[in-house]
Design a protein around this motif. Structure first.
Motif, PDB file in Angstrom:
ATOM      1  N   ARG A 308      73.789   9.621 -46.875  1.00  0.00           N
ATOM      2  CA  ARG A 308      74.733   9.655 -48.006  1.00  0.00           C
ATOM      3  C   ARG A 308      74.961  11.090 -48.482  1.00  0.00           C
ATOM      4  O   ARG A 308      76.054  11.452 -48.886  1.00  0.00           O
ATOM      5  N   SER A 311      77.306  12.623 -46.071  1.00  0.00           N
ATOM      6  CA  SER A 311      78.662  12.095 -46.314  1.00  0.00           C
ATOM      7  C   SER A 311      79.302  12.826 -47.484  1.00  0.00           C
ATOM      8  O   SER A 311      80.463  13.204 -47.444  1.00  0.00           O
ATOM      9  N   PRO A 322      85.012   8.443 -42.126  1.00  0.00           N
ATOM     10  CA  PRO A 322      83.701   8.617 -41.471  1.00  0.00           C
ATOM     11  C   PRO A 322      83.766   9.696 -40.385  1.00  0.00           C
ATOM     12  O   PRO A 322      84.674   9.688 -39.561  1.00  0.00           O
ATOM     13  N   GLU A 357      78.252   4.835 -42.778  1.00  0.00           N
ATOM     14  CA  GLU A 357      79.250   5.705 -43.417  1.00  0.00           C
ATOM     15  C   GLU A 357      80.384   4.869 -43.989  1.00  0.00           C
ATOM     16  O   GLU A 357      80.844   5.102 -45.101  1.00  0.00           O
ATOM     17  N   ASN A 361      81.307   4.775 -47.957  1.00  0.00           N
ATOM     18  CA  ASN A 361      82.529   5.437 -48.414  1.00  0.00           C
ATOM     19  C   ASN A 361      83.086   4.818 -49.688  1.00  0.00           C
ATOM     20  O   ASN A 361      83.530   5.513 -50.593  1.00  0.00           O
TER      21      ASN A 361
END
Ligand code: SER
Length: 767
Positions: A308, A311, A322, A357, A361
């Motif tokens: 995370r 990301s 992603p 991912e 999101n």
């Protein structure tokens, strides 16, 4: 020299000095429940140091995959911001197991660095533990080592421990001075990247136990570890590990994805983001390839947090879709030669990361939006309210370290102590909320305990422990210890209480001239709690007879044994990275959850069933250590059963019970009840396969009586289908006759031929 050459020359150096070159252990130390991730090269030799294990060599060297993101060694906050800390790194190490000691360890380290690799001795410092005169004297003898560059430090810097417990000892580190004028002496151990530790030589002499006591080990050992990325930067004459050939191909790839250039800037946010992503992608690829999985607890939660975090850093680069899974091949291109397992599982890693991912999101968008609106209302305050951080975590699954990170980027602080207090309060509330409800339920007059509330009965005193006698017996007589409404606790019972996925036993409990049905058995602390069908009125001290429902127990045992068999069969068919994530063992079926990223095709399902059914046909005895006196410590278990399965996150007691079904096939730590021989299972059949969350799949299966029921239900269904088919046929014929009669007085149908049975196909909608 390329990084590959450097690794090889290290290994060659020690090979020519009598060291066995061994492969890296996995980063997921499935066999050491005291450790979240492999954090040092010595982890795989812990048993040798402790004197409980042996290897066929007394000297070894390797390049070990290590992760440091939690526990005693945790470098997360520095990653990407400084030049030399990483979540995943490689450690070059050499070891002596009761063989050579300080003299050789120091001399060889010096020789490799200064002669083999040509580092300038006047730029190297040696640190030693305060009282270690012996090491200081050895350093003084090394050619080119100046007395003034031998520095003494206290425990914090020069006593190495792998974790809260385990082998440890004083150490001697080598630091390199990269200040322009070699004036770095005051910067040793000061956290300054210009003077960096490159090699740690640990002289292992002690074990630290659970109570914190140090005790001398049977022999003295050497454990060294060199930061591979650091030595690569030094030898490639780079100012940062990220500038070496270990990272640049990955960073270049990330820059290309983001349509940017990497400027090697120390603090520009996009450059920091690219370094963090490169670092985290290495950690994720390596840990998932070794069997790790993002999840909500333990090691899995660390993997999830790192993912995370990466990301979120992608958002700083404008990467909204992603993208991390696309970094995996860049990582395997750099590291796959040395660690072939990551190339082999490249696709698996990419799939797991992509799934994670995608699901994060949505959370990330929501969390960022909420963060933005709270931050926008702060006015002049520079503190992001801990209550809002808690809400983000609790309601939106937004990890706290992410909130803290985003806050820091905006110049805001978050009161961590307050956040921790809110977490604590929530835990306490949910505890007391539960017991409040229970009290009402259990003492409110007519209400009975349920399985759920029985689990939370408070044990008033230590002596409320019950002995379990049911591995070998199904009945017994015992004195009541405590009874309340419809629950009874006795001193010793053959009833198995629900645990380890296996359901609780049912049966009969009789006393005071009455018989009660035991509808369930639960565990509350060390008490085994029998849940009766009604209020019993029994008193402490009264004697009761106990009888477990033997058929139900046998069926449950079949399914438990099948669970162990299918676990190994799944690993053999789908790969060793597969681990159990949960299970349910009931009399009529079993359920088994495991990490796997895709639907299992029918041919593989057949292959898994075949393996289990072969083991059933072979009539293999199931060996379980039923007498608690035979239970082993984790160390003994590992020694006696080298391929025993252990699950991280699982809390194993001080002593563990082993269940072995063919030593070369399945050995597990397990407290459950099992069949005595595999043939008792009759037949094994997987009845469903499905995905339950990202990267986790579930199979449901039946054995024995459950299998019979499954077949009978199938036959019954076929019978219903036959009956329905017949009715349809009759109706069809009737309709045809009527139509024919209406159209032609002769009674012959005018159109198509009469409908024959084989012409009718029944779709699901017809039924
Ligand atoms: N175990 C020591 C360390 O990790 C040396 O390998 O630093």
């Amino acid at each position: 020299m390329t990084s590959h050459d450097i690794r090889e020359s290290f290994l060659d150096f020690f090979r020519s000095r009598g060291h066995a070159i061994v492969p890296s252990a996995p980063v997921i130390p499935a066999e050491d429940p005291t450790l979240l991730f492999t954090n040092a090269g010595m982890n795989q030799f812990k048993d040798v140091f402790l004197g409980t294990g042996k290897r066929p060599y007394a000297r070894a060297a390797d390049s070990q995959k290590c992760i440091r993101v939690s526990g005693k060694h945790n470098d997360l906050e520095e990653v990407g911001r400084d030049t030399y800390h990483h979540t995943f790194f490689e450690m070059l190490g050499n070891w002596s197991f009761g063989d050579y000691y300080k003299e050789e360890a120091i001399a060889w380290a010096w020789e490799l660095l200064t002669r083999e690799w040509g580092l300038d001795p006047s730029r190297l410092y040696a640190t030693v533990f305060d009282t270690d005169d012996e090491a200081a004297a050895i350093w003084r003898k090394q050619r080119g080592m100046d007395e003034r560059r031998i520095l003494r430090f206290a425990k914090k810097d020069n006593f190495w421990e792998m974790g809260e417990t385990g082998p440890c000892g004083p150490c001697s580190e080598i630091h390199i001075d990269m200040t322009p004028d070699a004036s770095g002496a005051p910067l040793v151990n000061a956290g300054d990247p210009r003077v960096m530790e490159i090699w740690n030589l640990v002289f292992i002499q002690y074990n630290r136990d659970e109570r914190g006591n140090l005790s001398p080990l049977p022999a003295r050992h050497v454990d060294t570890g060199m930061g591979f990325e650091r030595i690569t930067a030094v030898l490639q004459e780079k100012n940062s590990n990220y500038d070496t050939d270990l990272f640049m191909p990955i960073i270049d790839g990330i820059a290309a994805m983001a349509g940017r250039r990497y400027h090697r800037s120390a603090d520009s946010p996009p450059d920091v983001a690219m370094r963090v992503i490169a670092d985290h992608a290495r950690m994720l690829t390596i840990s998932i390839a070794d069997g790790g999985m993002p999840s909500n607890e333990g090691r899995g939660y660390v993997i999830r947090r790192i993912l995370r975090r990466a990301s979120r850093f992608g958002r700083n680069l404008g990467l909204h879709e992603p993208f991390l899974h696309l970094v995996v091949p860049l990582v395997t291109d750099v590291l796959g030669g040395q660690y072939p397992e990551i190339s082999a599982r490249r696709e698996h890693c990419g799939n797991i990361i992509r799934g994670e991912e995608e699901s994060f999101n949505v959370t990330l968008d929501r969390g960022l939006e909420i963060f933005g609106s709270v931050a926008g209302r702060l006015g002049r305050s520079t503190e992001f309210p801990a209550g809002e951080a808690f809400k983000l975590y609790d309601t939106f699954g937004f990890p706290f370290d992410l909130t803290r990170l985003i806050a820091a980027e905006k110049g805001l602080s978050v009161d961590e102590a307050r956040f921790a207090a809110l977490m604590e309060r929530q835990k306490a509330q949910s505890r007391s909320g539960r017991s409040g409800r229970e009290t009402g339920q259990a003492t409110g007059g007519s209400l009975l305990y349920t399985s759920e509330t029985a689990r939370r009965i408070e044990a008033p005193a230590d002596d409320r422990k019950s002995e379990f006698t049911g591995y070998d017996q199904l009945d017994g007589t015992a004195a009541v210890r405590a009874a309340d409404r419809n629950v009874v606790v006795v001193e010793a019972t053959p009833f198995y209480a629900e645990s380890g996925g296996q359901v609780g036993d049912s049966g009969i409990l009789s006393g005071s001239g009455q018989s009660f049905v035991v509808v369930d058995t639960q565990r509350s602390g060390d008490m085994i709690v029998h849940l009766l069908d009604r209020v019993c009125g029994l008193r402490p001290g009264e004697t009761v007879e106990l009888r477990v429902d033997g058929d139900r127990r046998a069926e449950t045992a079949s399914n438990h044994t099948a669970t162990h068999l299918v676990h190994e069969a799944l690993r053999r068919v789908l790969g060793e990275q597969l681990h159990q994530q949960g299970s349910l063992v009931a009399p009529d079926r079993l359920r088994f959850d495991f990490n796997h990223h895709e639907k299992i095709p029918p041919d593989k399902i057949r292959a898994i069933e075949n393996i289990v059914n072969e083991k059933i046909a072979l009539r293999i005895p199931v060996h379980a250590l039923n007498d608690p006196k035979e239970w082993l410590t984790i160390g003994e278990a590992k020694r006696r059963y080298p391929n025993v399965k252990m699950f991280f996150g699982e809390k194993y007691g001080h002593r563990v019970r082993i269940v072995e079904i063919d030593p070369a096939f399945s050995v597990e730590l397990c407290g459950g009840t099992h069949s005595r021989i595999t043939s008792a299972l009759g037949f094994f059949k997987i009845v469903s396969e499905s995905g339950i969350s990202s990267g986790v799949r579930r199979i449901e299966a039946v054995t024995g009586a459950g299998f019979r029921e499954y077949i009978e239900a199938g036959i019954a269904e076929t019978g219903i289908l036959d009956a329905q088919l017949e009715t349809l046929l009759r109706e069809g014929e009737e309709l045809a006759r009527q139509l024919g009669a209406a159209a032609s007085p002769s009674g012959q149908p005018p159109g198509p031929a009469p409908i024959a049975p084989g012409d009718i196909s029944i779709g699901a909608a017809d039924l």
